[in-house]
Design an enzyme around this catalytic site. Structure first.
Site, PDB file in Angstrom:
ATOM      1  N   ARG A  76       0.802  -1.113   0.141  1.00 15.24           N
ATOM      2  CA  ARG A  76      -0.084   0.211   0.111  1.00 15.24           C
ATOM      3  C   ARG A  76       0.954   1.136   0.130  1.00 15.24           C
ATOM      4  O   ARG A  76       2.169   1.206   0.397  1.00 15.24           O
ATOM      5  CB  ARG A  76      -0.975   0.128   1.223  1.00 15.24           C
ATOM      6  N   TYR A 204      -1.494  -3.546  -7.004  1.00 10.93           N
ATOM      7  CA  TYR A 204      -1.107  -4.363  -5.708  1.00 10.93           C
ATOM      8  C   TYR A 204      -2.302  -4.145  -5.049  1.00 10.93           C
ATOM      9  O   TYR A 204      -2.937  -3.044  -4.838  1.00 10.93           O
ATOM     10  CB  TYR A 204       0.136  -3.783  -5.339  1.00 10.93           C
ATOM     11  N   GLY A 205      -2.613  -5.356  -4.528  1.00 12.40           N
ATOM     12  CA  GLY A 205      -3.697  -5.730  -3.434  1.00 12.40           C
ATOM     13  C   GLY A 205      -4.470  -4.428  -2.764  1.00 12.40           C
ATOM     14  O   GLY A 205      -5.397  -3.969  -3.336  1.00 12.40           O
ATOM     15  N   GLY A 206      -3.997  -4.191  -2.008  1.00 18.34           N
ATOM     16  CA  GLY A 206      -4.534  -2.765  -0.877  1.00 18.34           C
ATOM     17  C   GLY A 206      -4.789  -1.761  -1.882  1.00 18.34           C
ATOM     18  O   GLY A 206      -6.062  -0.998  -1.267  1.00 18.34           O
ATOM     19  N   LYS A 213      -9.656  -2.223   1.723  1.00 19.94           N
ATOM     20  CA  LYS A 213      -9.323  -0.789   2.599  1.00 19.94           C
ATOM     21  C   LYS A 213      -9.928   0.368   2.235  1.00 19.94           C
ATOM     22  O   LYS A 213     -10.545   1.047   3.226  1.00 19.94           O
ATOM     23  CB  LYS A 213      -7.686  -0.802   2.728  1.00 19.94           C
ATOM     24  N   HIS A 233     -10.410  -1.900  11.769  1.00 22.41           N
ATOM     25  CA  HIS A 233      -9.216  -2.555  11.409  1.00 22.41           C
ATOM     26  C   HIS A 233      -9.247  -3.847  12.309  1.00 22.41           C
ATOM     27  O   HIS A 233      -8.192  -4.033  13.203  1.00 22.41           O
ATOM     28  CB  HIS A 233      -8.119  -1.801  11.300  1.00 22.41           C
ATOM     29  N   SER A 255      -0.897  -3.354  10.961  1.00 19.71           N
ATOM     30  CA  SER A 255      -0.784  -4.393   9.953  1.00 19.71           C
ATOM     31  C   SER A 255       0.481  -5.327  10.360  1.00 19.71           C
ATOM     32  O   SER A 255       1.498  -4.855  10.854  1.00 19.71           O
ATOM     33  CB  SER A 255      -0.125  -3.694   8.601  1.00 19.71           C
ATOM     34  N   ALA A 256       0.215  -6.662  10.025  1.00 26.24           N
ATOM     35  CA  ALA A 256       1.436  -7.642  10.157  1.00 26.24           C
ATOM     36  C   ALA A 256       1.736  -7.648  11.530  1.00 26.24           C
ATOM     37  O   ALA A 256       3.176  -7.768  11.921  1.00 26.24           O
ATOM     38  CB  ALA A 256       2.670  -7.359   9.448  1.00 26.24           C
ATOM     39  N   CYS A 257       0.848  -7.695  12.477  1.00 25.10           N
ATOM     40  CA  CYS A 257       1.213  -7.877  13.857  1.00 25.10           C
ATOM     41  C   CYS A 257       0.650  -9.528  14.491  1.00 25.10           C
ATOM     42  O   CYS A 257       0.419  -9.604  15.660  1.00 25.10           O
ATOM     43  CB  CYS A 257       0.620  -6.885  15.171  1.00 25.10           C
ATOM     44  N   GLY A 258       0.125 -10.048  13.317  1.00 23.99           N
ATOM     45  CA  GLY A 258      -0.561 -11.380  13.672  1.00 23.99           C
ATOM     46  C   GLY A 258      -2.082 -11.417  13.845  1.00 23.99           C
ATOM     47  O   GLY A 258      -2.726 -12.237  14.626  1.00 23.99           O
ATOM     48  N   ASN A 261      -3.070 -14.717  12.532  1.00 24.39           N
ATOM     49  CA  ASN A 261      -2.873 -15.963  13.102  1.00 24.39           C
ATOM     50  C   ASN A 261      -3.563 -15.740  14.556  1.00 24.39           C
ATOM     51  O   ASN A 261      -4.224 -16.931  14.822  1.00 24.39           O
ATOM     52  CB  ASN A 261      -1.264 -15.658  13.617  1.00 24.39           C
ATOM     53  N   ASP A 284      -9.525  -9.169   9.427  1.00 21.72           N
ATOM     54  CA  ASP A 284      -8.811  -7.959   9.016  1.00 21.72           C
ATOM     55  C   ASP A 284     -10.023  -6.827   9.336  1.00 21.72           C
ATOM     56  O   ASP A 284      -9.324  -5.642   9.959  1.00 21.72           O
ATOM     57  CB  ASP A 284      -8.508  -7.961   7.641  1.00 21.72           C
ATOM     58  N   ASN A 380       6.235  -8.775   1.909  1.00 25.87           N
ATOM     59  CA  ASN A 380       4.629  -8.450   1.863  1.00 25.87           C
ATOM     60  C   ASN A 380       4.086  -9.384   0.725  1.00 25.87           C
ATOM     61  O   ASN A 380       3.065  -8.751   0.033  1.00 25.87           O
ATOM     62  CB  ASN A 380       4.775  -6.938   1.646  1.00 25.87           C
ATOM     63  N   ARG A 382       1.791 -12.425  -0.815  1.00 23.69           N
ATOM     64  CA  ARG A 382       0.382 -12.620  -0.161  1.00 23.69           C
ATOM     65  C   ARG A 382      -0.248 -13.819  -0.834  1.00 23.69           C
ATOM     66  O   ARG A 382       0.118 -14.218  -1.757  1.00 23.69           O
ATOM     67  CB  ARG A 382      -0.421 -11.651  -0.632  1.00 23.69           C
ATOM     68  N   ARG A 413       2.870  -3.993  18.429  1.00 19.37           N
ATOM     69  CA  ARG A 413       4.302  -4.539  18.422  1.00 19.37           C
ATOM     70  C   ARG A 413       5.116  -3.832  19.046  1.00 19.37           C
ATOM     71  O   ARG A 413       5.823  -2.837  18.618  1.00 19.37           O
ATOM     72  CB  ARG A 413       4.905  -5.096  17.043  1.00 19.37           C
ATOM     73  N   GLY A 507      -0.947 -19.925  19.656  1.00 21.20           N
ATOM     74  CA  GLY A 507      -2.013 -20.630  20.187  1.00 21.20           C
ATOM     75  C   GLY A 507      -1.860 -20.264  21.919  1.00 21.20           C
ATOM     76  O   GLY A 507      -3.284 -20.070  22.590  1.00 21.20           O
TER      77      GLY A 507
HETATM   78  C1  OXD Z   1      -2.765  -4.370   5.797  1.00 20.28           C
HETATM   79  C2  OXD Z   1      -3.429  -5.630   5.196  1.00 20.28           C
HETATM   80  O1  OXD Z   1      -1.996  -3.811   5.542  1.00 20.28           O
HETATM   81  O2  OXD Z   1      -4.538  -6.161   5.756  1.00 20.28           O
HETATM   82  O3  OXD Z   1      -3.336  -4.117   7.207  1.00 20.28           O
HETATM   83  O4  OXD Z   1      -2.950  -5.901   4.318  1.00 20.28           O
HETATM   84 MN    MN Z   2      -5.163  -4.806   7.529  1.00 24.19          MN
END
Ligand code: OXD
Ligand code: MN
Length: 598
Positions: A76, A204-206, A213, A233, A255-258, A261, A284, A380, A382, A413, A507
């Site tokens: 993004r 690109y995606g986002g 988004k 979010h 973004s990307a803090c899990g 997961n 998300d 990044n 995907r 994080r 977990g």
């Molecule tokens: C982000 C995503 O960047 O979900 O938050 O792609």
């Molecule tokens: Mn996101």
């Protein structure tokens, strides 16, 4: 006159707008996306014929395809993302702003004739189940088959959406063109007063899956402010106890803090005996509304996952690995010569002979001229996979207007300072906790990695209006929601002085969620601190997990001196957001400083 194929039964409002955009972009052909599998197969074959997508080994990856984006177009672009409303004050201090007339005029130059020799696809889509009164409809015009195929995974697309729309003007007009992919001319423009999004010079995606988004966060946030709900979010996760009762949490992390997961969590060995079942409702985005029962209800407007690949493996996210076994698009990962995919910190050995995310020959163990390992997959990179393929996706997902939320969780994080978990002591305090979220930057964001940035509610890149007005909206939601959930903050990423993570995460985070749900019910052991309530060191169920002596205390530690500095930093940040800041949050900073003895 360009040829048009498969025009669906669309209203005059829709067709006249499509005609107007066609006259601007001058495609050779216009194709309406009907949502059928047959049409998707034809388009996929076409994309494979042109090299836009590559068919993967169908024995190992049935229904899966590969795509590489331009090397200059992999994330993004916050500096090219604008809110274009009449009054700059409504965009606020955290958004880039452009005057709508100027923004349209500049971008029109980039769109003019940009689809010459290409096809313009008309993609009607619904964020949320088709026909639900909670859903929002958009129509995306795009010259990218990759976008069409991804949209068909990420949301409900096709004729049924137009049927529901009927003669209504209530749809977001989304225009996208790859144009020349010139990064300088890249623009992601939101016109909330016109219910319009324009995205140009990216693929690109986002930046280009405009339902995600752009619509579901930035535009929906604006709508929610006017209509009395929240576009967040956040992941949504359900925890079902053996007696069949399920409690849901919504959680916001940068973004990307899990987030993914956590949304797909598998109970750790030591807690299996308790018989929990985890439900992944969203990973998300959450649309959250106060309901007549005085609670907040959340729904996931998406129908797919757009997950970061590196780091996803059978240990970190078994459900995620299961989800992408078929019908998935992989973007910018390693492509084995045998038509398989691989990424760093994924499963199994890397293919011996492969192409990297830029299509260059790549071998495991390769190093650059400085001796640094050359990664095969872009950090990044995907995968896009249907929600229904997640083993923990609830069957009721598509018939539902949402789930009641027992706890809202914020997180970031943070290597130091922030305890594993703490509980806010009131709604306003919780809003303050959300407003002060900060995180170390990761690869999903444009900019310098590693540095801590404030990311209120994990919405900094996604809040489509004045951030201070957004805080005010949150404060107000609490006033009108008598049974509002309690608000918490977690940090899975605290490190010891040797730089080792103190908490195992994944977990094991269920142990923290258990405590959160207990506190939401008014149970669970806790101790008061100046920043909120933290568990007593013996409060979490640690069956099957041995932490070294003192580690739990270290995880829960609230250091007054460090927090004084943090409170100062938060104050400076809130002050930077301009005059609309609700007094309730200024009061919260003052109260925090007092409790810290500052
Ligand atoms: C982000 C995503 O960047 O979900 O938050 O792609
Ligand atoms: Mn996101």
């Amino acid at each position: 006159m360009p040829s048009t194929s498969g025009t669906l039964a669309a209203s005059h409002l829709v067709t006249s707008w499509v005609d107007e955009m066609e006259a601007l972009c001058l495609p050779e052909k216009v194709v309406w996306i009907d949502g059928s599998d047959e049409q998707r197969r034809v388009l996929t074959a076409e994309a494979c014929a042109t090299g836009e997508m590559i068919e993967l080994n169908q024995e190992k990856h049935p229904g899966c395809y590969y795509h590489r984006s331009d090397p200059q177009d992999v994330a993004r672009v916050e500096d090219k993302t604008f809110i274009c409303c009449r009054d700059q004050k409504d965009a606020g201090a955290t958004n880039n702003w452009k005057e709508p007339g100027e923004a349209y005029a500049e971008a029109a130059d980039f769109f003019r004739g940009s689809m010459r020799g290409r096809t313009m696809y008309v993609v009607p889509f619904s964020m949320g189940p088709v026909g639900s009164s909670f859903s929002k409809i958009g129509i995306e015009l795009t010259d990218s088959i990759y976008v069409v195929i991804n949209m068909a995974i990420m949301c409900h697309v096709g004729e049924s959406v137009l049927d529901v729309l009927g003669q209504s003007n209530d749809f977001t007009r989304c225009l996208h063109s790859k144009a020349t992919l010139d990064p300088e001319k890249r623009r992601i423009l939101h016109f909330p007063e016109d219910n319009t999004v324009w995205s140009v010079n990216s693929a690109y995606g986002g930046n280009v899956l405009l339902g995600k988004k752009c619509l579901a966060l930035r535009m929906a946030g604006w709508m929610g402010k006017n209509e009395g709900w929240l576009a967040e979010h956040m992941l949504i996760l359900g925890i079902e106890a053996p007696n069949g009762s399920t409690e849901y949490v919504a959680a916001a992390f940068p973004s990307a803090c899990g987030k993914t997961n956590l949304a797909m969590l598998i109970p750790p060995e030591g807690l299996r005996g308790k018989g929990y079942r985890i439900w992944t409702v969203g990973d998300d985005i959450a649309w959250i509304r106060p309901d007549s029962d005085g609670r907040l209800w959340a729904m996931n407007p998406e129908a797919g996952f757009f997950c970061v690949a590196p780091g996803t493996n059978s240990k970190t996210n078994p459900n995620g690995m299961e989800t992408q076994k078929k019908n998935t698009i992989f973007t910018n990962v390693v492509l084995g010569r045998d038509g398989t995919v691989w990424w760093e910190d994924g499963d199994g050995a890397p293919p011996a002979d492969a192409l990297d995310w830029q299509g260059r020959p790549w071998k495991p163990g390769m190093t650059d001229e400085n001796g640094k390992a050359v990664v095969g997959a872009h950090p990044n990179s995907r995968f896009t996979a249907p929600f229904s393929q997640c083993p923990t996706a609830p069957l009721s997902q598509d018939r539902h207007h949402g789930v009641p939320i027992s706890a809202i969780i914020f997180g970031g994080r943070r290597e130091r300072l922030v305890p594993l978990v703490y509980e806010s002591t009131s709604w306003d305090h919780g809003v303050f906790v959300g407003a002060s979220v900060a995180s170390e930057r990761t690869s999903a964001q444009y900019g310098k990695q590693g540095e801590v940035r404030r990311d209120p509610f994990a919405m900094l890149p996604f809040c489509g209006y004045n951030m201070a007005d957004y805080f005010r909206h949150w404060v107000n939601i609490g006033r009108t929601t008598p049974n509002a959930p309690k608000i918490f903050h977690v940090n899975w990423f605290r490190k010891d002085e040797n730089g080792r993570f103190l908490w195992p995460g994944y977990g094991e985070n269920l142990r923290v969620l258990e405590w959160i749900l207990k506190r939401a019910r008014g149970e669970g052991k806790y101790q008061e601190t100046p920043i909120g309530n933290v568990p007593t060191p013996d409060a979490l169920d640690m069956t099957g997990l041995d932490l070294a002596p003192g580690v739990m205390e270290e995880l829960l530690e609230v250091n007054r001196e460090d927090w004084k500095a943090e409170a100062d930093d938060i104050k400076v940040f809130l002050d930077s957001l301009g005059p609309h800041m609700p007094p309730e949050l200024r009061d919260e900073v003052k109260a925090l400083r007092q409790r810290l003895g500052a």
